[in-house]
Design a protein around this motif. Structure first.
Motif, mmCIF file in Angstrom:
data_model
loop_
_atom_site.group_PDB
_atom_site.id
_atom_site.type_symbol
_atom_site.label_atom_id
_atom_site.label_comp_id
_atom_site.label_asym_id
_atom_site.label_seq_id
_atom_site.Cartn_x
_atom_site.Cartn_y
_atom_site.Cartn_z
ATOM 1 N N ALA A 158 0.848 -1.192 0.000
ATOM 2 C CA ALA A 158 0.000 0.000 0.000
ATOM 3 C C ALA A 158 0.881 1.239 0.000
ATOM 4 N N ARG A 159 0.407 2.308 -0.642
ATOM 5 C CA ARG A 159 1.211 3.521 -0.725
ATOM 6 C C ARG A 159 0.330 4.745 -0.576
ATOM 7 N N ASP A 160 0.969 5.818 -0.068
ATOM 8 C CA ASP A 160 0.274 7.078 0.135
ATOM 9 C C ASP A 160 0.618 8.114 -0.923
ATOM 10 N N LEU A 161 1.781 7.954 -1.544
ATOM 11 C CA LEU A 161 2.236 8.941 -2.520
ATOM 12 C C LEU A 161 3.106 8.235 -3.548
ATOM 13 N N GLU A 162 2.886 8.540 -4.830
ATOM 14 C CA GLU A 162 3.634 7.899 -5.920
ATOM 15 C C GLU A 162 4.351 8.948 -6.763
ATOM 16 N N ILE A 163 5.592 8.631 -7.137
ATOM 17 C CA ILE A 163 6.379 9.488 -8.023
ATOM 18 C C ILE A 163 6.872 8.635 -9.185
ATOM 19 N N ALA A 164 6.525 9.024 -10.398
ATOM 20 C CA ALA A 164 6.991 8.326 -11.599
ATOM 21 C C ALA A 164 8.162 9.098 -12.197
ATOM 22 N N VAL A 165 9.268 8.393 -12.430
ATOM 23 C CA VAL A 165 10.492 9.014 -12.922
ATOM 24 C C VAL A 165 10.744 8.558 -14.356
ATOM 25 N N PHE A 166 11.155 9.501 -15.197
ATOM 26 C CA PHE A 166 11.475 9.208 -16.592
ATOM 27 C C PHE A 166 12.862 9.715 -16.930
ATOM 28 N N ASP A 167 13.526 9.022 -17.829
ATOM 29 C CA ASP A 167 14.690 9.582 -18.493
ATOM 30 C C ASP A 167 14.154 10.619 -19.477
ATOM 31 N N GLY A 168 14.491 11.882 -19.262
ATOM 32 C CA GLY A 168 13.924 12.946 -20.072
ATOM 33 C C GLY A 168 14.249 12.827 -21.545
ATOM 34 N N GLN A 169 15.403 12.257 -21.867
ATOM 35 C CA GLN A 169 15.783 12.095 -23.267
ATOM 36 C C GLN A 169 14.950 11.019 -23.945
ATOM 37 N N ARG A 170 14.637 9.970 -23.229
ATOM 38 C CA ARG A 170 13.962 8.826 -23.817
ATOM 39 C C ARG A 170 12.455 8.893 -23.700
ATOM 40 N N GLY A 171 11.972 9.458 -22.598
ATOM 41 C CA GLY A 171 10.534 9.575 -22.395
ATOM 42 C C GLY A 171 9.824 8.245 -22.458
ATOM 43 N N LEU A 172 8.756 8.197 -23.240
ATOM 44 C CA LEU A 172 7.950 6.989 -23.384
ATOM 45 C C LEU A 172 8.483 6.059 -24.465
ATOM 46 N N GLY A 173 9.621 6.399 -25.067
ATOM 47 C CA GLY A 173 10.157 5.571 -26.138
ATOM 48 C C GLY A 173 9.202 5.533 -27.310
ATOM 49 N N ASN A 174 8.997 4.340 -27.864
ATOM 50 C CA ASN A 174 8.079 4.230 -29.003
ATOM 51 C C ASN A 174 6.628 4.092 -28.560
ATOM 52 N N GLY A 175 6.387 4.148 -27.248
ATOM 53 C CA GLY A 175 5.029 4.160 -26.736
ATOM 54 C C GLY A 175 4.323 2.828 -26.705
ATOM 55 N N ALA A 176 5.045 1.735 -26.953
ATOM 56 C CA ALA A 176 4.422 0.408 -27.002
ATOM 57 C C ALA A 176 4.750 -0.393 -25.743
ATOM 58 N N PRO A 177 3.894 -1.374 -25.407
ATOM 59 C CA PRO A 177 4.162 -2.222 -24.245
ATOM 60 C C PRO A 177 5.316 -3.188 -24.514
ATOM 61 N N ILE A 178 5.918 -3.692 -23.445
ATOM 62 C CA ILE A 178 6.902 -4.777 -23.542
ATOM 63 C C ILE A 178 6.228 -5.988 -24.204
ATOM 64 N N PRO A 179 6.844 -6.675 -25.174
ATOM 65 C CA PRO A 179 8.214 -6.534 -25.663
ATOM 66 C C PRO A 179 8.360 -5.661 -26.908
ATOM 67 N N VAL A 180 7.257 -5.096 -27.419
ATOM 68 C CA VAL A 180 7.347 -4.244 -28.607
ATOM 69 C C VAL A 180 8.021 -2.925 -28.255
ATOM 70 N N GLY A 181 7.779 -2.433 -27.055
ATOM 71 C CA GLY A 181 8.358 -1.180 -26.584
ATOM 72 C C GLY A 181 8.727 -1.297 -25.116
ATOM 73 N N PRO A 182 9.039 -0.168 -24.478
ATOM 74 C CA PRO A 182 9.549 -0.211 -23.115
ATOM 75 C C PRO A 182 8.504 -0.074 -22.005
ATOM 76 N N LEU A 183 7.213 0.030 -22.349
ATOM 77 C CA LEU A 183 6.223 0.358 -21.341
ATOM 78 C C LEU A 183 5.823 -0.844 -20.490
ATOM 79 N N ARG A 184 6.030 -0.713 -19.175
ATOM 80 C CA ARG A 184 5.531 -1.706 -18.223
ATOM 81 C C ARG A 184 4.024 -1.554 -18.023
ATOM 82 N N GLU A 185 3.559 -0.311 -18.089
ATOM 83 C CA GLU A 185 2.147 0.012 -17.938
ATOM 84 C C GLU A 185 1.808 1.102 -18.946
ATOM 85 N N PRO A 186 0.530 1.253 -19.280
ATOM 86 C CA PRO A 186 0.154 2.275 -20.266
ATOM 87 C C PRO A 186 0.334 3.676 -19.704
ATOM 88 N N PRO A 187 0.471 4.681 -20.572
ATOM 89 C CA PRO A 187 0.636 6.061 -20.112
ATOM 90 C C PRO A 187 -0.496 6.541 -19.207
#
Length: 333
Positions: A158-187
């Motif tokens: 359980a959590r009270d506060l969430e922080i999502a961190v990105f590599d600013g250069q890479r961002g969402l990459g190609n925007g696709a889920p693993i294994p087509v892209g780098p996303l563990r979860e959708p935007p």
């Protein structure tokens, strides 16, 4: 993450599109696991301390650990006693939870937990089951606030506060889920987090009311064996063998070039297990590595091995809003 996969995921195209059926299966399994974990934790008694989770929705390194170190330092300055919870990727202990100490073998703790234990001077607890480590840490009175490093998808906690961190250069990459892209979860998952932090720059393509930029600022060069320190301008015009086994090695190489070093780079996979051959230098070269890599090289480092220490810098506005949220959470617990 290997270099070829990094190239395929973080370009604009989707060359792995034939794997889309696997991507949909991955997303379905991830959603099912999330729902099951959230349902199961409802039967548990609430934790008697605030929980802050630092993580990402993309695979690979983004700068979570430097942000975690910044968070615990700021919390300590306000009188909190933070405890860091982490999975301990790359380590293997005979028992869990594991309280990491500065002299814990890196093979037992993993590289990031040992680095954080040495940098933060606060308790670091390793356990693949972070909900178990949270209750253990509180039972041992190790602290009064929990900061989970890389736990966004660990929904059993359980959590009270969430922080999502990105590599600013890479961002969402190609925007696709693993294994087509780098996303563990959708935007869309970002709609639920409290803050979005871009490492190095604003994250393109993301709209969030509380988005901030983090800069990793070089502070000092530290000799791996002796602990001797030198200012970063010592690198000016110096020939450097730059070695990095992190999520985005090129960011590290760019930092060294920005300090005036003449860089001969060696990019290795994230959490790479170093051997003496990885640290070889040519005549006249100094070898410079990250703090995360250095904890694995203590026993094999030679006299020309240095660590570039960095510290996370965030806007004053972020600190103000973040601390206000923590105070609000405290009033509810």
């Amino acid at each position: 993450m290997t270099g070829w996969l990094d190239h395929l995921w973080y370009g604009s195209a989707r060359p792995l599109w034939p794997l889309w059926p696997l991507a949909w299966i991955y997303r379905w399994v991830a959603r099912r696991r999330r729902d099951t974990a959230i349902s199961a934790r409802g039967a548990l008694s609430p934790l008697a301390a605030p929980v802050i989770v630092v993580g990402n929705i993309t695979a690979g390194g983004t700068g979570k650990s430097p942000l975690t170190a910044w968070i615990v330092a700021e919390l300590k300055s306000e009188g909190w006693r933070p405890v860091i919870l982490t999975r301990g990727y790359g380590g293997r202990s005979s028992t869990y939870p594991l309280l990491v100490k500065p002299d814990t073998p890196v093979s037992t703790s993993g590289d990031e937990p040992l680095m954080l234990a040495r940098q933060s001077s606060c308790p670091v607890v390793v356990d693949p089951r972070r909900s178990r480590s949270a209750r253990w840490a509180l039972a041992q009175d190790l602290g009064d606030i929990l900061v989970c490093d890389d736990g966004l998808q660990h929904y059993a906690l359980a959590r009270d506060l969430e922080i999502a961190v990105f590599d600013g250069q890479r961002g969402l990459g190609n925007g696709a889920p693993i294994p087509v892209g780098p996303l563990r979860e959708p935007p869309e998952r970002l709609d639920d987090v409290d803050f979005v932090v871009g490492n190095g720059r604003w994250v393109a393509g993301i709209q969030h009311a509380e988005q901030y930029t983090m800069v990793l600022s070089p502070t000092v060069l530290r000799h791996v064996k002796s602990g001797e320190t030198r200012p970063v301008d010592w690198l000016l015009d110096r020939h450097v063998r730059a070695v990095a086994g992190i999520g985005n090695p090129e960011r590290f190489f760019q930092t060294l070039r920005g300090l005036g070093a003449r860089v001969r780079p060696l990019a290795l996979p994230d959490h790479h297990r170093f051997g003496a051959g990885d640290l070889a230098v040519q005549p006249g070269e100094q070898l410079v590595m990250t703090a995360k890599d250095a904890v694995k090289c203590q026993g094999i480092a030679h006299d020309h091995c240095w660590v570039l220490d960095v510290t996370a810098c965030l806007p004053g506005r972020f600190r103000e809003v973040f601390m206000a949220r923590v105070t609000e959470i405290q009033s509810r617990t």
